[in-house]
Design an enzyme around this catalytic site. Structure first.
Site, mmCIF file in Angstrom:
data_model
loop_
_atom_site.group_PDB
_atom_site.id
_atom_site.type_symbol
_atom_site.label_atom_id
_atom_site.label_comp_id
_atom_site.label_asym_id
_atom_site.label_seq_id
_atom_site.Cartn_x
_atom_site.Cartn_y
_atom_site.Cartn_z
ATOM 1 N N ASP A 1 -7.178 -10.292 -31.523
ATOM 2 C CA ASP A 1 -6.663 -10.514 -30.139
ATOM 3 C C ASP A 1 -6.524 -9.174 -29.284
ATOM 4 O OD1 ASP A 1 -6.220 -12.978 -31.169
ATOM 5 O OD2 ASP A 1 -4.224 -13.339 -30.028
ATOM 6 N N GLU B 1 -3.518 -14.659 -23.674
ATOM 7 C CA GLU B 1 -2.360 -13.877 -23.921
ATOM 8 C C GLU B 1 -2.409 -12.918 -22.527
ATOM 9 O OE1 GLU B 1 -2.263 -11.876 -27.207
ATOM 10 O OE2 GLU B 1 -1.854 -13.637 -28.530
ATOM 11 N N SER C 1 1.234 -11.870 -25.761
ATOM 12 C CA SER C 1 1.102 -11.042 -27.067
ATOM 13 C C SER C 1 2.265 -10.843 -27.568
ATOM 14 C CB SER C 1 0.174 -9.837 -26.791
ATOM 15 O OG SER C 1 0.385 -9.026 -27.785
#
Length: 614
Positions: free
Chosen positions: A81, A489, A515
């Protein structure tokens, strides 16, 4: 007794072809009477949390076979991510959770595996595998790759992590030399990022839900103690498999362990440790796979009675996951929750008959066993490496200070209300989530004017170009599961607000998500999302937004009649209704469109809408 699932492919004259293929993988005649255990690995060189997993699958396989099983390894995908953040790559992160869950189901069912060892670590991999384990409901155990050591520069003892590198990079007053020093120091080893971000939060929650061993969430990836977790998990899965198939003991199955009470335990821990808001999304999704009625309503109820017993980065720079381990790990937090009367201790786990038994054995505050205390003294070596189990450093002492330490008792909790809260109002009729652990007390009640952005990209540009001022409420919409698609995110917008000195002066509201590294007045998962007809899509530039965390409210200062008129005007747009006002330069592939077609809003876990599949 239940027959091994694998006997479908290993027994009978008609399965000669399947047995021939099994033999080609190395199986022998005597193996056809043993359980076939799938070792679900997630090694990849793209992700620091998974870069060290290559040989660990075979470590587990060898131990399974020594214990009397047959082990067969395969890999799932894993998206980083942090690397996918801030560009269209983030559109793929949440959808990858469904692909991971499906891939485990596909492999386990196609080959009739009898049980699972899930070797996970980072953000979507643990929840994806958890969803699969609950969907399949065959014996399963989780063992993650472990957390990264916290970083620090040569110039300071202040600990660093990924978020620090992001914040300083956007600070125009920071020199290039200092920025590079942070970049080089923030992520020093293999493992999942060192704070209580999504990956570590989820790995900690597997302990609370009962599907992993004590220490799974907090033992460092680099520490030699972690090897024993892998070996123990391998032996344990063989025992669990035999208990189910030979002794007809259904209590070892994932759905028996991950009951409603277990989900409450996991959420209680999440609130107490100020975990990532993403964990709510993933627990809701996992509960649906387990066929457990666990919803935002239950989370809201828990958030009002559970205090914050542990505070870790990004909610404070003082502590990281390595410090939680030194204080006794997740079992220590669960122990404090138990003493406060906030934990169900009559639930089973993969390693103990009940959670009470587990706490008696593993809570450092009730068990003075020197070996137990030695285990939780495992600490960082401060040596950059991508090698698992490469160091054996230990702290000289444990952090047993429950008044001022990393883990607190109920009496001395960081706050009487926990680290996560559900807000409701005319903007979010089905709820939205805020990590209260990261919100300064001065802005728990916040009023401001809406500053509208219809993509994360536009919001980033607006913040960096000083279009956001003190007192604004930044609205980022059409970034939900359907609208993004993929529910991006928003770590860069929140990090840039900090770098502009607005971390305590602005709020951010989105139908996207955040996040685990996010802090500040950042409110996500707004449901229904804009693309699904949510009221966040009706807010206009300059509208007054009222955020009232103590009373769990979030509203736009409009009458029901005004909102109704705006909704009618929106729906009059026909095919253009509930879409960004201007087309976005975003490439949405067929794969992403397929995800969006079935995706539910965040209050349902952003899982597929099963009603559409009937």
């Amino acid at each position: 007794m239940p027959e091994y699932r694998s006997s479908t492919t290993t027994k009978g004259r008609n399965m000669a072809g399947a047995r021939a293929l099994w033999r080609a993988t190395g199986m022998k005649t005597e193996d056809f009477s043993k359980p076939i255990i799938a070792v679900v690995n997630s090694f990849t060189q793209f992700v620091p949390g998974h870069v060290h997993l290559k040989d660990l699958g075979q470590l587990v396989c060898r131990e399974i076979e020594a214990a009397g099983g047959v082990a067969k390894e395969f890999n799932t995908i894993a998206v980083d991510d942090g690397i996918a953040m801030g560009h269209d790559g983030m559109l793929y992160s949440l959808p990858s959770r469904e692909i991971i869950a499906d891939s485990v189901e596909y492999m386990a069912n196609a080959h009739c595996a009898d049980a699972l060892v899930c070797i996970s670590n980072c953000d979507k991999i643990t929840p994806g595998m958890l969803m699969a384990a609950l969907r399949l409901n065959i014996p399963a155990i989780f063992v993650s790759g472990g957390p990264m050591e916290a970083g620090k520069t040569k110039l300071s003892e202040h600990k660093l992590d990924l978020v620090d590198a992001m914040v300083i990079a956007a600070d125009s007053s920071a020199s290039d030399e200092l920025t590079e020093e942070y970049e080089r120091s923030a992520c020093p080893t293999c493992g999942s990022c060192s704070g209580m971000f999504t990956a570590n939060s989820m790995n900690c929650l597997t302990e609370a839900i009962g599907l992993s061993l004590p220490g799974n969430g907090t033992t460092l990836a680099t520490h030699s103690d972690r090897e024993q977790l892998f070996l123990t998990a391998a032996r344990r899965i063989v025992d669990l498999t035999k208990r189910y198939y030979q002794d007809e003991d259904t209590s070892v199955l994932p759905r028996s362990i991950a009951s409603f009470k277990a989900f409450e335990n996991a959420m209680t821990l999440d609130i107490a440790m100020g975990g990532s808001t993403n964990t709510i999304l993933h627990l809701l999704a996992a509960a649906q796979e387990a066929e457990v009625d666990f919803s935002m309503t239950h989370i809201d109820h828990l958030s009002r009675k559970v205090g914050q017993f542990c505070k870790v980065a990004p909610n404070t720079p003082k502590y990281h996951i390595e410090d939680v381990h030194r204080a006794g790990g997740i079992m220590a937090i669960l122990g404090e929750l138990d003493r406060a009367g906030l934990l169900h201790t009559d639930v089973p786990t993969v390693h103990s008959d009940t959670m009470k038994d587990a706490l008696d054995a593993w809570d450092v505050m009730r068990n003075n066993d020197p070996e137990l205390h030695k285990f939780f003294k495992a600490g960082p070596a401060g040596i950059p490496t991508q090698q698992a189990f490469s160091q054996s450093t230990r702290w000289s002492s444990l952090d047993l200070d429950r008044e001022n330490g990393c883990i607190r008792s109920a009496e001395h909790a960081f706050s009487k209300e926990g680290g996560l809260a559900v807000l409701y109002g005319n903007i979010a009729e089905d709820g939205c989530i805020v990590k209260t652990a990261g919100v300064d007390e001065s802005i728990l009640l916040f009023k401001g004017k809406a500053r509208i952005f219809e993509s994360q990209d536009d919001a980033v540009k607006g913040i960096l170009n000083d279009q956001v001022k003190e007192g604004d409420v930044v609205i980022i919409r059409y970034e939900g599961p359907k609208g993004g698609p993929g529910m991006q995110e928003m770590l860069y917008p929140t990090s840039y607000l900090k770098s502009k000195g607005l971390g305590k002066a602005c709020a951010l509201l989105t139908d996207g998500r955040f996040s685990g590294g996010t802090s500040g007045l950042s409110i996500g998962h707004c449901s229904p999302e804009a693309a699904a007809g949510g009221a966040i899509g009706l807010i206009e530039e300059g509208d007054e937004i009222i955020i009232d965390i103590p009373n769990r409210g979030i509203n736009v200062s409009l009458t029901p009649e005004q909102l109704k008129a705006r909704r009618q005007a929106m729906e009059a747009k026909g095919a253009d209704a509930w879409k960004p006002a201007q087309p976005r330069p975003r490439k949405v592939t067929t794969a992403l469109k397929a995800y969006a077609l079935l995706a539910t809003s965040a209050d349902k876990g952003a899982v597929r809408d099963k009603e559409l599949l009937k």
